[in-house]
Scaffold this motif. Structure first.
Motif, PDB file in Angstrom:
ATOM      1  N   LEU A   8       0.852  -1.187   0.000  1.00  0.00           N
ATOM      2  CA  LEU A   8       0.000   0.000   0.000  1.00  0.00           C
ATOM      3  C   LEU A   8       0.881   1.227   0.000  1.00  0.00           C
ATOM      4  O   LEU A   8       1.770   1.353   0.840  1.00  0.00           O
ATOM      5  CB  LEU A   8      -0.901   0.004   1.247  1.00  0.00           C
ATOM      6  CG  LEU A   8      -1.692   1.294   1.484  1.00  0.00           C
ATOM      7  CD1 LEU A   8      -2.766   1.473   0.433  1.00  0.00           C
ATOM      8  CD2 LEU A   8      -2.305   1.295   2.871  1.00  0.00           C
ATOM      9  N   ASP A  47       0.912   5.667  -0.504  1.00  0.00           N
ATOM     10  CA  ASP A  47       0.136   6.903  -0.525  1.00  0.00           C
ATOM     11  C   ASP A  47       1.106   8.021  -0.864  1.00  0.00           C
ATOM     12  O   ASP A  47       2.159   8.143  -0.230  1.00  0.00           O
ATOM     13  CB  ASP A  47      -0.512   7.145   0.842  1.00  0.00           C
ATOM     14  CG  ASP A  47      -1.618   8.200   0.777  1.00  0.00           C
ATOM     15  OD1 ASP A  47      -1.367   9.271   0.181  1.00  0.00           O
ATOM     16  OD2 ASP A  47      -2.697   7.948   1.314  1.00  0.00           O
ATOM     17  N   ARG A  48       0.784   8.833  -1.861  1.00  0.00           N
ATOM     18  CA  ARG A  48       1.726   9.875  -2.278  1.00  0.00           C
ATOM     19  C   ARG A  48       1.871  10.983  -1.240  1.00  0.00           C
ATOM     20  O   ARG A  48       2.812  11.774  -1.281  1.00  0.00           O
ATOM     21  CB  ARG A  48       1.310  10.472  -3.616  1.00  0.00           C
ATOM     22  CG  ARG A  48       0.069  11.325  -3.559  1.00  0.00           C
ATOM     23  CD  ARG A  48      -0.212  11.968  -4.902  1.00  0.00           C
ATOM     24  NE  ARG A  48      -1.354  12.868  -4.819  1.00  0.00           N
ATOM     25  CZ  ARG A  48      -1.749  13.652  -5.819  1.00  0.00           C
ATOM     26  NH1 ARG A  48      -1.096  13.629  -6.959  1.00  0.00           N
ATOM     27  NH2 ARG A  48      -2.783  14.443  -5.663  1.00  0.00           N
ATOM     28  N   ASP A  93       0.556  11.863   3.180  1.00  0.00           N
ATOM     29  CA  ASP A  93       0.457  11.139   4.439  1.00  0.00           C
ATOM     30  C   ASP A  93      -0.849  10.355   4.444  1.00  0.00           C
ATOM     31  O   ASP A  93      -1.792  10.680   3.736  1.00  0.00           O
ATOM     32  CB  ASP A  93       0.497  12.109   5.622  1.00  0.00           C
ATOM     33  CG  ASP A  93       0.959  11.427   6.899  1.00  0.00           C
ATOM     34  OD1 ASP A  93       1.170  10.197   6.865  1.00  0.00           O
ATOM     35  OD2 ASP A  93       1.090  12.118   7.921  1.00  0.00           O
ATOM     36  N   PHE A  94      -0.892   9.321   5.260  1.00  0.00           N
ATOM     37  CA  PHE A  94      -2.094   8.494   5.318  1.00  0.00           C
ATOM     38  C   PHE A  94      -3.282   9.325   5.802  1.00  0.00           C
ATOM     39  O   PHE A  94      -3.204  10.006   6.823  1.00  0.00           O
ATOM     40  CB  PHE A  94      -1.891   7.300   6.250  1.00  0.00           C
ATOM     41  CG  PHE A  94      -0.813   6.354   5.786  1.00  0.00           C
ATOM     42  CD1 PHE A  94      -0.843   5.828   4.510  1.00  0.00           C
ATOM     43  CD2 PHE A  94       0.223   5.988   6.635  1.00  0.00           C
ATOM     44  CE1 PHE A  94       0.141   4.948   4.074  1.00  0.00           C
ATOM     45  CE2 PHE A  94       1.206   5.116   6.212  1.00  0.00           C
ATOM     46  CZ  PHE A  94       1.172   4.594   4.927  1.00  0.00           C
ATOM     47  N   GLY A 153      -5.914  13.002   2.356  1.00  0.00           N
ATOM     48  CA  GLY A 153      -6.707  13.406   1.200  1.00  0.00           C
ATOM     49  C   GLY A 153      -8.174  13.530   1.531  1.00  0.00           C
ATOM     50  O   GLY A 153      -8.586  14.292   2.418  1.00  0.00           O
ATOM     51  N   ALA A 178       3.177  -0.921   4.149  1.00  0.00           N
ATOM     52  CA  ALA A 178       2.564   0.358   3.809  1.00  0.00           C
ATOM     53  C   ALA A 178       3.622   1.441   3.852  1.00  0.00           C
ATOM     54  O   ALA A 178       4.478   1.451   4.743  1.00  0.00           O
ATOM     55  CB  ALA A 178       1.431   0.682   4.787  1.00  0.00           C
ATOM     56  N   ASN A 183       4.035   5.769   3.227  1.00  0.00           N
ATOM     57  CA  ASN A 183       3.478   7.061   2.855  1.00  0.00           C
ATOM     58  C   ASN A 183       4.543   7.898   2.146  1.00  0.00           C
ATOM     59  O   ASN A 183       5.731   7.564   2.140  1.00  0.00           O
ATOM     60  CB  ASN A 183       2.902   7.800   4.065  1.00  0.00           C
ATOM     61  CG  ASN A 183       3.876   7.892   5.211  1.00  0.00           C
ATOM     62  OD1 ASN A 183       4.996   7.408   5.152  1.00  0.00           O
ATOM     63  ND2 ASN A 183       3.444   8.529   6.287  1.00  0.00           N
ATOM     64  N   TYR A 184       4.109   8.982   1.508  1.00  0.00           N
ATOM     65  CA  TYR A 184       4.951   9.856   0.696  1.00  0.00           C
ATOM     66  C   TYR A 184       5.660   9.092  -0.417  1.00  0.00           C
ATOM     67  O   TYR A 184       6.779   9.426  -0.799  1.00  0.00           O
ATOM     68  CB  TYR A 184       5.951  10.609   1.579  1.00  0.00           C
ATOM     69  CG  TYR A 184       5.265  11.511   2.582  1.00  0.00           C
ATOM     70  CD1 TYR A 184       4.670  12.708   2.182  1.00  0.00           C
ATOM     71  CD2 TYR A 184       5.177  11.141   3.925  1.00  0.00           C
ATOM     72  CE1 TYR A 184       4.011  13.511   3.089  1.00  0.00           C
ATOM     73  CE2 TYR A 184       4.507  11.950   4.841  1.00  0.00           C
ATOM     74  CZ  TYR A 184       3.932  13.131   4.414  1.00  0.00           C
ATOM     75  OH  TYR A 184       3.268  13.918   5.303  1.00  0.00           O
ATOM     76  N   GLU A 188       4.839   7.803  -4.322  1.00  0.00           N
ATOM     77  CA  GLU A 188       3.900   8.002  -5.419  1.00  0.00           C
ATOM     78  C   GLU A 188       4.147   7.006  -6.543  1.00  0.00           C
ATOM     79  O   GLU A 188       5.302   6.687  -6.861  1.00  0.00           O
ATOM     80  CB  GLU A 188       4.039   9.422  -5.970  1.00  0.00           C
ATOM     81  CG  GLU A 188       3.078   9.742  -7.104  1.00  0.00           C
ATOM     82  CD  GLU A 188       3.200  11.177  -7.590  1.00  0.00           C
ATOM     83  OE1 GLU A 188       2.456  11.550  -8.523  1.00  0.00           O
ATOM     84  OE2 GLU A 188       4.044  11.914  -7.038  1.00  0.00           O
ATOM     85  N   THR A 241      -7.636   5.446  -5.504  1.00  0.00           N
ATOM     86  CA  THR A 241      -7.205   6.835  -5.394  1.00  0.00           C
ATOM     87  C   THR A 241      -8.355   7.830  -5.322  1.00  0.00           C
ATOM     88  O   THR A 241      -8.139   9.039  -5.390  1.00  0.00           O
ATOM     89  CB  THR A 241      -6.304   7.200  -6.589  1.00  0.00           C
ATOM     90  OG1 THR A 241      -6.990   6.897  -7.806  1.00  0.00           O
ATOM     91  CG2 THR A 241      -5.016   6.409  -6.545  1.00  0.00           C
TER      92      THR A 241
END
Length: 215
Positions: A1, A3-4, A6-7, A10, A139, A141-142, A144, A180
């Motif tokens: 998983l 995420d471009r 932080d969790f 968005g 997982a 974060n940051y 992409e 997304t």
């Protein structure tokens, strides 16, 4: 998983954090949406009661309103029937006096009464993290997805960019899930630049008022 950002930064954090059953969809006869939303609300209230809690709503009805009192009563009654066993109190109608007892700062002129119903609200960031931790796997974060790995016309992985380190990597997978949200069509164009849009974005507006101004 991946995420471009932080969790949960968005869509999860750019909303009123409601876990709602879709009351307004009843008026448009969107039964499928109502059943789906009520089912999700019931599940979340059951599996995460420490992060999702019932939230009361008051709907006042004034003389000349587009939705008269009888129509609101019918809608709330049906909503309560469809949500039976959903871990929230049943909706009920209130007289003018009963409504003013709950919300004394409402304008009384022309008030015909109203309704009280419950949906739910979540601690969005904690719910996102709990979901990630509860399903295992890795997982990040940051990170992409800047491209997709295509083989024989099928997606077999993704090209990744770590925005914290600047490093890139290729990850292969049997299945790649596009989760997304409002950026779905942008992500689909990594596979097909000419992909036709699937989404018709909408926007909801909320007015936030200090609690001491309302009651």
């Amino acid at each position: 998983l991946i995420d471009r950002g932080d969790f949960g930064v968005g869509t999860s954090s750019r909303s009123s954090r409601l876990i709602h059953g879709g009351l307004r969809y009843l008026e448009q006869f969107e039964w499928g949406l109502v059943f789906e939303a009520l089912r999700e609300r019931r599940i979340l209230l059951r599996i995460a009661p420490h992060l999702v809690h019932p939230l009361p709503f008051v709907v006042p009805v004034y003389r000349g309103d587009r939705v008269p009192r009888w129509k609101l009563a019918a809608g709330l009654t049906l909503y309560g029937v469809l949500a039976a066993g959903g871990n929230v109190p049943r909706p009920r109608m209130l007289s003018k006096a009963g409504l003013l007892a709950l919300e004394p700062n409402l304008r009384s002129l022309g008030l015909r009464g109203g309704g009280l119903y419950y949906d739910a609200q979540c601690d969005d960031a904690r719910l996102v993290i709990a979901t990630i931790l509860g399903h295992g796997g890795l997982a990040a974060n940051y990170v992409e997805a800047t491209g997709l790995v295509l083989e024989d016309g099928k997606v077999r992985g993704a090209e990744l960019l770590d925005h914290l380190t600047g490093e890139g990597a290729t990850v292969r997978a049997r299945v790649v899930i596009n989760a997304t949200g409002p950026w779905t069509d942008r992500f689909r164009r990594l596979e097909d630049p000419d992909a036709r849009p699937l989404l018709r974005p909408t926007r909801g507006s909320h007015v936030m008022i200090r609690r001491n101004r309302v009651g």
